[in-house]
Design a protein around this motif. Structure first.
Motif, PDB file in Angstrom:
ATOM      1  N   LEU A  51      46.268  41.496  46.348  1.00 22.42           N
ATOM      2  CA  LEU A  51      45.858  42.378  47.436  1.00 22.42           C
ATOM      3  C   LEU A  51      47.074  42.705  48.297  1.00 22.42           C
ATOM      4  O   LEU A  51      48.042  41.943  48.359  1.00 22.42           O
ATOM      5  CB  LEU A  51      44.781  41.711  48.294  1.00 22.42           C
ATOM      6  CG  LEU A  51      43.446  41.385  47.611  1.00 22.42           C
ATOM      7  CD1 LEU A  51      42.472  40.792  48.613  1.00 22.42           C
ATOM      8  CD2 LEU A  51      42.843  42.620  46.948  1.00 22.42           C
TER       9      LEU A  51
ATOM     10  N   GLN B 124      40.998  39.064  54.749  1.00 25.94           N
ATOM     11  CA  GLN B 124      40.194  38.018  54.130  1.00 25.94           C
ATOM     12  C   GLN B 124      40.066  36.795  55.036  1.00 25.94           C
ATOM     13  O   GLN B 124      39.231  35.927  54.791  1.00 25.94           O
ATOM     14  CB  GLN B 124      40.817  37.589  52.796  1.00 25.94           C
ATOM     15  CG  GLN B 124      41.113  38.720  51.833  1.00 25.94           C
ATOM     16  CD  GLN B 124      39.931  39.638  51.610  1.00 25.94           C
ATOM     17  OE1 GLN B 124      38.847  39.179  51.236  1.00 25.94           O
ATOM     18  NE2 GLN B 124      40.142  40.932  51.827  1.00 25.94           N
TER      19      GLN B 124
ATOM     20  N   SER C 125      44.975  41.338  52.532  1.00 32.46           N
ATOM     21  CA  SER C 125      44.991  39.873  52.498  1.00 32.46           C
ATOM     22  C   SER C 125      44.627  39.302  53.861  1.00 32.46           C
ATOM     23  O   SER C 125      43.861  38.337  53.968  1.00 32.46           O
ATOM     24  CB  SER C 125      46.375  39.372  52.065  1.00 32.46           C
ATOM     25  OG  SER C 125      46.675  39.775  50.743  1.00 32.46           O
TER      26      SER C 125
ATOM     27  N   ALA D 152      43.991  35.568  48.388  1.00 33.51           N
ATOM     28  CA  ALA D 152      44.062  37.024  48.442  1.00 33.51           C
ATOM     29  C   ALA D 152      45.374  37.521  47.846  1.00 33.51           C
ATOM     30  O   ALA D 152      45.410  38.509  47.097  1.00 33.51           O
ATOM     31  CB  ALA D 152      43.919  37.494  49.881  1.00 33.51           C
ATOM     32  N   LEU D 153      46.470  36.844  48.152  1.00 32.67           N
ATOM     33  CA  LEU D 153      47.772  37.243  47.606  1.00 32.67           C
ATOM     34  C   LEU D 153      47.825  37.036  46.097  1.00 32.67           C
ATOM     35  O   LEU D 153      48.432  37.834  45.371  1.00 32.67           O
ATOM     36  CB  LEU D 153      48.881  36.444  48.294  1.00 32.67           C
ATOM     37  CG  LEU D 153      49.095  36.735  49.781  1.00 32.67           C
ATOM     38  CD1 LEU D 153      50.067  35.734  50.394  1.00 32.67           C
ATOM     39  CD2 LEU D 153      49.600  38.168  49.987  1.00 32.67           C
TER      40      LEU D 153
ATOM     41  N   LEU E 229      44.278  32.924  52.507  1.00 32.11           N
ATOM     42  CA  LEU E 229      45.349  33.909  52.449  1.00 32.11           C
ATOM     43  C   LEU E 229      46.051  33.885  51.088  1.00 32.11           C
ATOM     44  O   LEU E 229      46.322  34.934  50.491  1.00 32.11           O
ATOM     45  CB  LEU E 229      46.354  33.633  53.572  1.00 32.11           C
ATOM     46  CG  LEU E 229      47.448  34.676  53.792  1.00 32.11           C
ATOM     47  CD1 LEU E 229      46.841  36.041  54.072  1.00 32.11           C
ATOM     48  CD2 LEU E 229      48.345  34.255  54.944  1.00 32.11           C
TER      49      LEU E 229
END
Length: 307
Positions: free
Chosen positions: A42, A50, A47, A37-38, A34
């Motif tokens: 995203l 993912q 996020s 992704a952040l 997570l």
């Protein structure tokens, strides 16, 4: 645990996802997924996509459950532990069977093993698609409500296909907003994990409730309850002639709430630490720890019990 807390603090207080990712232990796969992704900027929805699908499904159903639990608490506080006009009940026996099957399906979501992190989204079958919900009806009069027990009342887990009790719809909306910052429409329209919802009984009555007092000498043992695996191994050893009297022990067969249990209670002296073991049959998604918490008014967390 301290490293995880520090990494979480970096993001929650400073908003630096990359710094939090660098600080997060590599064993924390889901948190790193997570944060990664952040860190790539995203959107929140992207996020979440993912994450391993089974983990995301688990979190979505946990969100449903926290809303359900809070709504039930408010319903009991306002109306008590009896059916009232406006409550929902299952329409018929066939609906009860469907509700039980749905609970069995939901129970499988409570297990997330190491392999789940690598599960392919296309292979995941743990969302609500294709699930047939039981029929429910609203209690329309005081006379009708008096014909049912509290165990017959059901509440819906938020989702696109459920019917909400007319008197509680606004409370559902309020709880979802206060706890999660979401609306019921978010549960109904989410594409991350399709949520049709389901119905759960507000209370269940345990079947075959049994208990016995464990004297202090036994209570000091590591395990007070014989597991199914231990029981099966003991039975196999007995069949092979290797169990003997030792294999037949294991704390079983010592009675329950009988005269023997009462006699054991009388032998417990002041200052000694005895124990009580319970056994009963419960439907899926119901746990005896909740009963013990209500009866003892104490936490059932393992750390508290060890203390």
């Amino acid at each position: 645990r301290e490293l995880v807390a520090e990494a979480a603090r970096l993001y929650l207080e400073g908003g630096d996802a990359q710094a939090a990712l660098d600080a997060m232990p590599r064993s924390e796969h889901i948190a790193r997924c997570l944060l990664g992704a952040l860190a790539r900027k995203l959107s929140p929805a992207e996020s979440l996509k993912q994450l391993p699908h089974q983990a995301l499904s688990l979190y979505a159903h946990a969100a449903q459950s926290v809303v359900w639990n809070t709504v039930l608490s408010r319903r009991v506080k306002e109306h008590g532990r009896k059916p009232v006009v406006g409550d929902l009940v299952l329409a018929d026996a066939a609906s009860a069977a469907l509700a039980a099957a749905a609970d069995v399906a939901d129970e499988g979501l409570a297990v997330l093993d190491a392999d789940a992190a690598d599960a392919d989204e296309d292979e995941a079958a743990d969302d609500d698609r294709g699930r047939v919900l039981p029929a429910v009806r609203v209690l329309q009069s005081a006379e009708e409500a008096a014909a049912f027990e509290f165990c017959d009342v059901v509440l819906p887990l938020p989702g696109s296909d459920v019917q909400y009790p007319p008197s509680l719809r606004a409370i559902y909306e309020q709880v979802a907003k206060e706890l999660l910052g979401l609306s019921l429409a978010d549960f109904h329209t989410t594409s991350l994990v399709p949520l049709a919802g389901s119905y759960r009984c507000v209370a269940v009555r345990p079947g075959g409730m049994d208990w016995r007092i464990v004297p202090p000498a036994e209570a000091s043992q590591v395990s007070l309850v014989t597991s199914d695996v231990t029981r099966l191994l003991t039975e196999r050893a007995e069949r092979e002639g290797a169990g003997g009297k030792e294999g037949a022990g294991g704390g079983e067969g010592k009675g329950s709430n009988s005269g023997e249990a009462k006699e054991s209670a009388a032998k417990v002296e002041a200052g000694q630490h005895a124990a009580v073991t319970f056994s009963c049959t419960l439907p899926p998604s119901a746990y005896l720890t909740m009963l013990l918490r209500e009866v003892t008014k104490l936490s059932t967390e393992s750390d508290h019990l060890k203390g």
